[in-house]
Design an enzyme around this catalytic site. Structure first.
Site, mmCIF file in Angstrom:
data_model
loop_
_atom_site.group_PDB
_atom_site.id
_atom_site.type_symbol
_atom_site.label_atom_id
_atom_site.label_comp_id
_atom_site.label_asym_id
_atom_site.label_seq_id
_atom_site.Cartn_x
_atom_site.Cartn_y
_atom_site.Cartn_z
ATOM 1 N N ASP A 103 8.608 1.069 -9.161
ATOM 2 C CA ASP A 103 8.361 -0.286 -8.662
ATOM 3 C C ASP A 103 6.880 -0.439 -8.334
ATOM 4 O O ASP A 103 6.374 0.173 -7.394
ATOM 5 C CB ASP A 103 9.198 -0.535 -7.403
ATOM 6 N N TYR A 147 -0.929 -4.283 -6.306
ATOM 7 C CA TYR A 147 -1.108 -2.880 -5.887
ATOM 8 C C TYR A 147 -2.304 -2.240 -6.614
ATOM 9 O O TYR A 147 -2.753 -1.166 -6.244
ATOM 10 C CB TYR A 147 0.148 -2.034 -6.150
ATOM 11 N N LYS A 157 5.144 -7.229 -10.577
ATOM 12 C CA LYS A 157 5.296 -8.509 -9.862
ATOM 13 C C LYS A 157 4.083 -9.417 -10.071
ATOM 14 O O LYS A 157 2.954 -8.942 -10.210
ATOM 15 C CB LYS A 157 5.473 -8.246 -8.354
ATOM 16 N N HIS A 186 6.283 -12.391 -6.501
ATOM 17 C CA HIS A 186 6.115 -11.460 -5.374
ATOM 18 C C HIS A 186 6.470 -12.073 -4.011
ATOM 19 O O HIS A 186 7.118 -11.439 -3.184
ATOM 20 C CB HIS A 186 4.671 -10.932 -5.370
HETATM 21 P P1 NAD Z 1 8.866 2.904 2.928
HETATM 22 O O1 NAD Z 1 9.852 2.397 3.910
HETATM 23 O O2 NAD Z 1 9.316 3.504 1.651
HETATM 24 O O3 NAD Z 1 7.962 3.887 3.744
HETATM 25 C C1 NAD Z 1 6.965 4.667 3.144
HETATM 26 C C2 NAD Z 1 6.411 5.623 4.186
HETATM 27 O O4 NAD Z 1 7.491 6.388 4.734
HETATM 28 C C3 NAD Z 1 5.484 6.614 3.536
HETATM 29 O O5 NAD Z 1 4.167 6.163 3.579
HETATM 30 C C4 NAD Z 1 5.694 7.846 4.372
HETATM 31 O O6 NAD Z 1 4.806 7.781 5.453
HETATM 32 C C5 NAD Z 1 7.078 7.716 4.903
HETATM 33 N N1 NAD Z 1 8.043 8.616 4.235
HETATM 34 C C6 NAD Z 1 8.460 8.563 2.942
HETATM 35 N N2 NAD Z 1 9.366 9.516 2.719
HETATM 36 C C7 NAD Z 1 9.522 10.197 3.881
HETATM 37 C C8 NAD Z 1 10.318 11.294 4.269
HETATM 38 N N3 NAD Z 1 11.159 11.882 3.418
HETATM 39 N N4 NAD Z 1 10.239 11.720 5.545
HETATM 40 C C9 NAD Z 1 9.400 11.119 6.413
HETATM 41 N N5 NAD Z 1 8.617 10.074 6.114
HETATM 42 C C10 NAD Z 1 8.684 9.624 4.853
HETATM 43 O O7 NAD Z 1 7.837 1.685 2.669
HETATM 44 P P2 NAD Z 1 7.160 1.020 1.440
HETATM 45 O O8 NAD Z 1 6.373 1.969 0.627
HETATM 46 O O9 NAD Z 1 6.455 -0.142 1.972
HETATM 47 O O10 NAD Z 1 8.401 0.489 0.592
HETATM 48 C C11 NAD Z 1 8.875 1.101 -0.604
HETATM 49 C C12 NAD Z 1 8.454 0.323 -1.819
HETATM 50 O O11 NAD Z 1 8.877 -1.049 -1.701
HETATM 51 C C13 NAD Z 1 6.934 0.180 -1.986
HETATM 52 O O12 NAD Z 1 6.326 1.338 -2.427
HETATM 53 C C14 NAD Z 1 6.869 -0.973 -2.962
HETATM 54 O O13 NAD Z 1 7.178 -0.535 -4.261
HETATM 55 C C15 NAD Z 1 7.952 -1.871 -2.407
HETATM 56 N N6 NAD Z 1 7.405 -2.902 -1.481
HETATM 57 C C16 NAD Z 1 7.511 -4.210 -1.859
HETATM 58 C C17 NAD Z 1 7.032 -5.210 -1.038
HETATM 59 C C18 NAD Z 1 7.182 -6.630 -1.471
HETATM 60 O O14 NAD Z 1 6.619 -7.530 -0.830
HETATM 61 N N7 NAD Z 1 7.922 -6.898 -2.517
HETATM 62 C C19 NAD Z 1 6.426 -4.903 0.192
HETATM 63 C C20 NAD Z 1 6.330 -3.563 0.558
HETATM 64 C C21 NAD Z 1 6.844 -2.576 -0.276
#
Ligand code: NAD
Length: 278
Positions: free
Chosen positions: A45, A50, A75, A108
């Site tokens: 994704d 990004y 997106k 988005h």
């Molecule tokens: P997430 O909830 O996946 O959190 C990521 C953070 O969690 C990492 O930086 C790390 O610090 C921690 N983490 C990951 N694995 C872990 C583990 N096993 N143990 C402990 N900590 C851990 O947040 P995200 O990256 O914002 O969301 C996932 C994906 O969603 C993004 O990468 C993106 O592709 C998408 N996203 C989309 C939007 C949107 O507006 N459409 C916004 C934000 C994210």
């Protein structure tokens, strides 16, 4: 390990667990995605905003994995919703990704003050019909936005990708999806590390009962509730951990206890309200 798939209203299947690359710096994206593909992820994704589509594309090209085994989402950013900009934007994304088509293209954010999101949705339909994306969906759309785009085009998004985790569950968007055959993708599935989910007693108890980490318990909660999820980490051991969630199952009581974490007043939200980002 075969990741379960979810059938979209387009007829295509999406792997329910993927790898997200928000905030993965452009220079690190190729390495991170190459490692994720090595771990076994096949659903990536990304988004134009990004600024790491080139890195994602380089990792895909280097992997040698057949295109039809991959599911790639990107997106359309908010400043490209007007006129023919969506057509130009997807062409640029495809060029950066080195692909002929993406599997899923999303608006988005609705950015409602600009009032272009319904036009953008019409354009998404057009680029889908041109074969540039197999499925189309939206992100950060509230029921009011979804009602409008469907009323104006007659086409229901395949997915709505919204902030969703145990502390902020978007019950109204989920209900809209259930009623209209639209799937929900959870962004920020782990609360982006901003909400103290991993210390929550319900999460800790479920993790301890199954001998897994709190992150694994939370990912399992998403999967068992039927949402599509793509946690992000640039650390390979965490990529492995987040992918290793098919050897246990939470009990119904554990799922319910984690579901009860949402305070229900919106205070668990860690991201921006969709009507505030334009
Ligand atoms: P997430 O909830 O996946 O959190 C990521 C953070 O969690 C990492 O930086 C790390 O610090 C921690 N983490 C990951 N694995 C872990 C583990 N096993 N143990 C402990 N900590 C851990 O947040 P995200 O990256 O914002 O969301 C996932 C994906 O969603 C993004 O990468 C993106 O592709 C998408 N996203 C989309 C939007 C949107 O507006 N459409 C916004 C934000 C994210």
């Amino acid at each position: 390990m075969t990741v379960p798939t979810v059938k979209l209203n387009s007829g295509y299947d999406i792997p329910q667990l993927g790898f997200g690359v928000f905030l993965v710096p452009p220079a690190e994206a190729e390495k991170a995605v190459s490692e994720a593909l090595e771990v076994g992820y096949r659903h990536i994704d990304t988004a134009a905003i990004y600024k790491n589509e080139e890195g994602v594309g380089a990792a895909i090209a280097a992997s040698g994995i057949p295109r039809d085994e991959l599911f790639i989402t990107t997106k359309l950013w908010n400043d490209r919703q007007a006129g023919d900009e969506p057509n130009a934007a997807i062409a640029e994304s495809l060029e950066k990704l080195g692909l002929d088509y993406v599997d899923l293209y999303l608006t988005h954010w609705p950015a409602p003050k600009n009032d272009n999101y319904s036009h953008a949705w019409q354009k998404m339909i057009e680029v889908r019909d041109q074969g540039l994306t197999r499925s189309i969906g939206v992100s950060n759309h509230l029921p009011e936005h979804l009602d409008r785009i469907v009323a104006e085009t007659g086409v229901t998004p395949a997915v709505d990708q919204v902030e969703l985790h145990p502390a902020y569950q978007q019950a109204d968007v989920r209900a809209w999806g259930d009623a209209n055959g639209m799937k929900i993708e959870s962004w920020g599935p782990l609360g982006q590390g901003k909400y103290p989910l991993f210390e929550n007693p319900a999460v800790v108890a479920a993790a301890e009962a199954h001998g897994v980490s709190p992150a694994q318990a939370v990912i399992r909660w998403h999967l068992q509730r039927g949402t599509i999820v793509f946690p992000k980490s640039t650390r390979i051991e965490r990529m492995r951990e987040n992918f290793d969630v098919f050897g246990f199952e939470l009990t119904a009581a554990e799922v319910d206890a984690i579901t009860a974490i949402d305070p229900g007043d919106g205070s668990g939200r860690v991201g921006t309200h969709p009507n505030d980002l334009n």
